[in-house]
Design a protein around this motif. Sequence first.
Motif, PDB file in Angstrom:
ATOM      1  N   GLU A 217      27.847  69.505  33.270  1.00  0.00           N
ATOM      2  CA  GLU A 217      27.163  70.513  33.694  1.00  0.00           C
ATOM      3  C   GLU A 217      27.884  71.977  32.201  1.00  0.00           C
ATOM      4  OE1 GLU A 217      27.881  70.840  37.766  1.00  0.00           O
ATOM      5  OE2 GLU A 217      26.978  70.092  38.217  1.00  0.00           O
ATOM      6  N   PHE A 218      27.398  72.727  31.823  1.00  0.00           N
ATOM      7  CA  PHE A 218      27.431  73.883  31.499  1.00  0.00           C
ATOM      8  C   PHE A 218      28.612  73.845  31.813  1.00  0.00           C
ATOM      9  CE2 PHE A 218      26.865  78.186  29.546  1.00  0.00           C
ATOM     10  CZ  PHE A 218      27.207  77.982  28.717  1.00  0.00           C
ATOM     11  N   SER A 219      29.667  75.005  31.547  1.00  0.00           N
ATOM     12  CA  SER A 219      30.663  75.729  32.599  1.00  0.00           C
ATOM     13  C   SER A 219      30.699  76.891  32.817  1.00  0.00           C
ATOM     14  CB  SER A 219      31.732  75.920  30.976  1.00  0.00           C
ATOM     15  OG  SER A 219      32.021  76.576  30.094  1.00  0.00           O
ATOM     16  N   HIS A 220      28.691  77.889  32.128  1.00  0.00           N
ATOM     17  CA  HIS A 220      29.031  79.197  32.675  1.00  0.00           C
ATOM     18  C   HIS A 220      27.768  78.980  33.054  1.00  0.00           C
ATOM     19  CE1 HIS A 220      32.984  80.271  30.507  1.00  0.00           C
ATOM     20  NE2 HIS A 220      31.584  80.280  29.133  1.00  0.00           N
ATOM     21  N   GLY A 221      27.286  78.219  33.237  1.00  0.00           N
ATOM     22  CA  GLY A 221      26.090  77.845  34.560  1.00  0.00           C
ATOM     23  C   GLY A 221      26.275  78.326  35.976  1.00  0.00           C
ATOM     24  N   ASN A 222      25.376  78.604  36.494  1.00  0.00           N
ATOM     25  CA  ASN A 222      25.105  78.671  37.962  1.00  0.00           C
ATOM     26  C   ASN A 222      24.394  77.957  38.313  1.00  0.00           C
ATOM     27  OD1 ASN A 222      22.618  79.748  36.818  1.00  0.00           O
ATOM     28  ND2 ASN A 222      22.984  81.681  36.818  1.00  0.00           N
ATOM     29  N   ARG A 223      23.982  78.671  39.774  1.00  0.00           N
ATOM     30  CA  ARG A 223      23.339  77.215  40.130  1.00  0.00           C
ATOM     31  C   ARG A 223      22.008  76.365  39.717  1.00  0.00           C
ATOM     32  NH1 ARG A 223      20.813  82.216  44.096  1.00  0.00           N
ATOM     33  NH2 ARG A 223      19.092  82.221  42.314  1.00  0.00           N
ATOM     34  N   HIS A 224      21.565  77.530  38.861  1.00  0.00           N
ATOM     35  CA  HIS A 224      20.665  76.286  38.471  1.00  0.00           C
ATOM     36  C   HIS A 224      20.572  75.256  36.953  1.00  0.00           C
ATOM     37  CE1 HIS A 224      17.863  79.457  40.189  1.00  0.00           C
ATOM     38  NE2 HIS A 224      18.237  79.836  39.525  1.00  0.00           N
ATOM     39  N   ASN A 225      22.372  74.852  37.017  1.00  0.00           N
ATOM     40  CA  ASN A 225      22.994  74.348  35.632  1.00  0.00           C
ATOM     41  C   ASN A 225      22.199  72.713  36.365  1.00  0.00           C
ATOM     42  OD1 ASN A 225      24.600  73.694  34.000  1.00  0.00           O
ATOM     43  ND2 ASN A 225      26.319  74.725  35.244  1.00  0.00           N
ATOM     44  N   HIS A 226      22.585  71.433  35.368  1.00  0.00           N
ATOM     45  CA  HIS A 226      21.608  70.208  35.846  1.00  0.00           C
ATOM     46  C   HIS A 226      22.272  69.663  36.442  1.00  0.00           C
ATOM     47  CE1 HIS A 226      24.144  70.399  31.614  1.00  0.00           C
ATOM     48  NE2 HIS A 226      24.416  68.809  31.729  1.00  0.00           N
ATOM     49  N   LEU A 227      21.852  68.197  36.424  1.00  0.00           N
ATOM     50  CA  LEU A 227      21.942  67.259  36.925  1.00  0.00           C
ATOM     51  C   LEU A 227      23.073  66.113  35.319  1.00  0.00           C
ATOM     52  CD1 LEU A 227      20.128  65.516  39.201  1.00  0.00           C
ATOM     53  CD2 LEU A 227      22.477  66.923  39.629  1.00  0.00           C
ATOM     54  N   PRO A 228      24.050  65.797  35.350  1.00  0.00           N
ATOM     55  CA  PRO A 228      25.485  65.111  34.337  1.00  0.00           C
ATOM     56  C   PRO A 228      23.758  63.824  34.098  1.00  0.00           C
ATOM     57  CG  PRO A 228      26.707  65.875  35.197  1.00  0.00           C
ATOM     58  CD  PRO A 228      25.514  66.202  36.610  1.00  0.00           C
ATOM     59  N   LYS A 229      23.829  63.385  34.276  1.00  0.00           N
ATOM     60  CA  LYS A 229      23.648  61.743  34.260  1.00  0.00           C
ATOM     61  C   LYS A 229      21.926  61.718  34.210  1.00  0.00           C
ATOM     62  CE  LYS A 229      27.378  58.711  33.785  1.00  0.00           C
ATOM     63  NZ  LYS A 229      28.005  58.265  33.304  1.00  0.00           N
ATOM     64  N   ARG A 230      21.327  62.726  34.569  1.00  0.00           N
ATOM     65  CA  ARG A 230      19.722  62.565  34.739  1.00  0.00           C
ATOM     66  C   ARG A 230      18.940  61.718  33.818  1.00  0.00           C
ATOM     67  NH1 ARG A 230      15.547  65.776  32.821  1.00  0.00           N
ATOM     68  NH2 ARG A 230      16.487  67.736  31.527  1.00  0.00           N
ATOM     69  N   PRO A 231      17.898  60.883  34.000  1.00  0.00           N
ATOM     70  CA  PRO A 231      16.771  60.443  32.810  1.00  0.00           C
ATOM     71  C   PRO A 231      16.283  61.603  32.543  1.00  0.00           C
ATOM     72  CG  PRO A 231      16.295  59.198  34.765  1.00  0.00           C
ATOM     73  CD  PRO A 231      17.576  60.317  35.468  1.00  0.00           C
ATOM     74  N   ARG A 232      16.057  61.444  30.711  1.00  0.00           N
ATOM     75  CA  ARG A 232      15.890  62.521  29.462  1.00  0.00           C
ATOM     76  C   ARG A 232      14.269  62.336  28.944  1.00  0.00           C
ATOM     77  NH1 ARG A 232      21.187  63.132  30.477  1.00  0.00           N
ATOM     78  NH2 ARG A 232      21.352  64.976  30.941  1.00  0.00           N
ATOM     79  N   LYS A 233      13.669  62.246  28.816  1.00  0.00           N
ATOM     80  CA  LYS A 233      12.693  62.016  28.277  1.00  0.00           C
ATOM     81  C   LYS A 233      12.831  62.206  26.929  1.00  0.00           C
ATOM     82  CE  LYS A 233       7.324  62.540  28.310  1.00  0.00           C
ATOM     83  NZ  LYS A 233       6.174  63.399  28.816  1.00  0.00           N
ATOM     84  N   LEU A 234      12.409  61.230  25.951  1.00  0.00           N
ATOM     85  CA  LEU A 234      12.697  61.013  24.610  1.00  0.00           C
ATOM     86  C   LEU A 234      10.560  61.457  23.963  1.00  0.00           C
ATOM     87  CD1 LEU A 234      14.527  58.183  23.689  1.00  0.00           C
ATOM     88  CD2 LEU A 234      15.254  61.068  23.980  1.00  0.00           C
ATOM     89  N   MET A 235      10.432  61.792  23.083  1.00  0.00           N
ATOM     90  CA  MET A 235       9.596  62.405  22.705  1.00  0.00           C
ATOM     91  C   MET A 235       9.110  61.803  21.719  1.00  0.00           C
ATOM     92  SD  MET A 235       9.457  66.593  23.485  1.00  0.00           S
ATOM     93  CE  MET A 235      10.701  66.376  23.097  1.00  0.00           C
ATOM     94  N   LEU A 236       8.328  60.757  21.226  1.00  0.00           N
ATOM     95  CA  LEU A 236       7.726  60.261  20.106  1.00  0.00           C
ATOM     96  C   LEU A 236       6.239  60.866  20.450  1.00  0.00           C
ATOM     97  CD1 LEU A 236      10.127  57.115  21.026  1.00  0.00           C
ATOM     98  CD2 LEU A 236      10.728  58.151  19.199  1.00  0.00           C
ATOM     99  N   HIS A 237       5.787  59.749  19.069  1.00  0.00           N
ATOM    100  CA  HIS A 237       4.477  59.290  18.174  1.00  0.00           C
ATOM    101  C   HIS A 237       3.288  58.055  19.217  1.00  0.00           C
ATOM    102  CE1 HIS A 237       4.043  62.438  15.783  1.00  0.00           C
ATOM    103  NE2 HIS A 237       4.386  62.057  15.088  1.00  0.00           N
ATOM    104  N   GLY A 238       2.835  57.868  19.445  1.00  0.00           N
ATOM    105  CA  GLY A 238       2.333  56.830  20.483  1.00  0.00           C
ATOM    106  C   GLY A 238       2.473  56.075  19.790  1.00  0.00           C
ATOM    107  N   ARG A 239       2.153  56.234  18.938  1.00  0.00           N
ATOM    108  CA  ARG A 239       1.930  54.216  17.886  1.00  0.00           C
ATOM    109  C   ARG A 239       3.354  53.973  17.989  1.00  0.00           C
ATOM    110  NH1 ARG A 239      -0.356  55.811  12.208  1.00  0.00           N
ATOM    111  NH2 ARG A 239      -1.705  56.144  13.609  1.00  0.00           N
ATOM    112  N   GLU A 240       4.521  54.969  17.648  1.00  0.00           N
ATOM    113  CA  GLU A 240       6.022  54.662  17.561  1.00  0.00           C
ATOM    114  C   GLU A 240       5.748  53.716  19.314  1.00  0.00           C
ATOM    115  OE1 GLU A 240       7.923  57.513  14.638  1.00  0.00           O
ATOM    116  OE2 GLU A 240       7.334  57.978  16.689  1.00  0.00           O
TER     117      GLU A 240
END
Length: 160
Positions: A73-96
């Motif tokens: 979590e970001f030290s100066h983040g407020n109540r809108h901080n993120h979850l540390p180990k959430r799944p994150r989407k990776l952006m690749l081309h469809g062919r890849e």
Amino acid sequence: MARPKPPTFDKQKVVAENRRARFDYEIDEKFEAGIALTGTEVKALRAGEGGIAESYAEVRDGEVWLINSNIPEFSHGNRHNHLPKRPRKLMLHGREISRLTGAVERKGMTLVPMSIYFNARGKAKVELALAKGRQSRDKREYIKDRDWKRDKARIMRDKG
């Protein structure tokens, strides 16, 4: 006339690196993927925090996801901080994505994140590798080769 080769990944600032992956896996092919982040995640990464030591990527429903990566979590983040180990989407081309899906399903390969970095344009990127796991005997052979290369370089430097 042949098309010129594209430049290798333009890593300006490396935030997290998975050094263990080169030892545990035999790297076959590398891909550069964008990563969908929230604002506080980008700020935490710019501060140099984050880790991908135990993370992996998987293909779900035609999309690639980075699982188990830790961006604290970001030290100066407020109540809108993120979850540390959430799944994150990776952006690749469809062919890849279809290529990665085929390799994972048919050949039994694994998607391993090698590093998270910022490119020259300031975008957060993930270097994703298509890899095959090494057995313990292969790891011992890898250690022998690495040690021999180091000793050979030392001998050449001293004699030359």
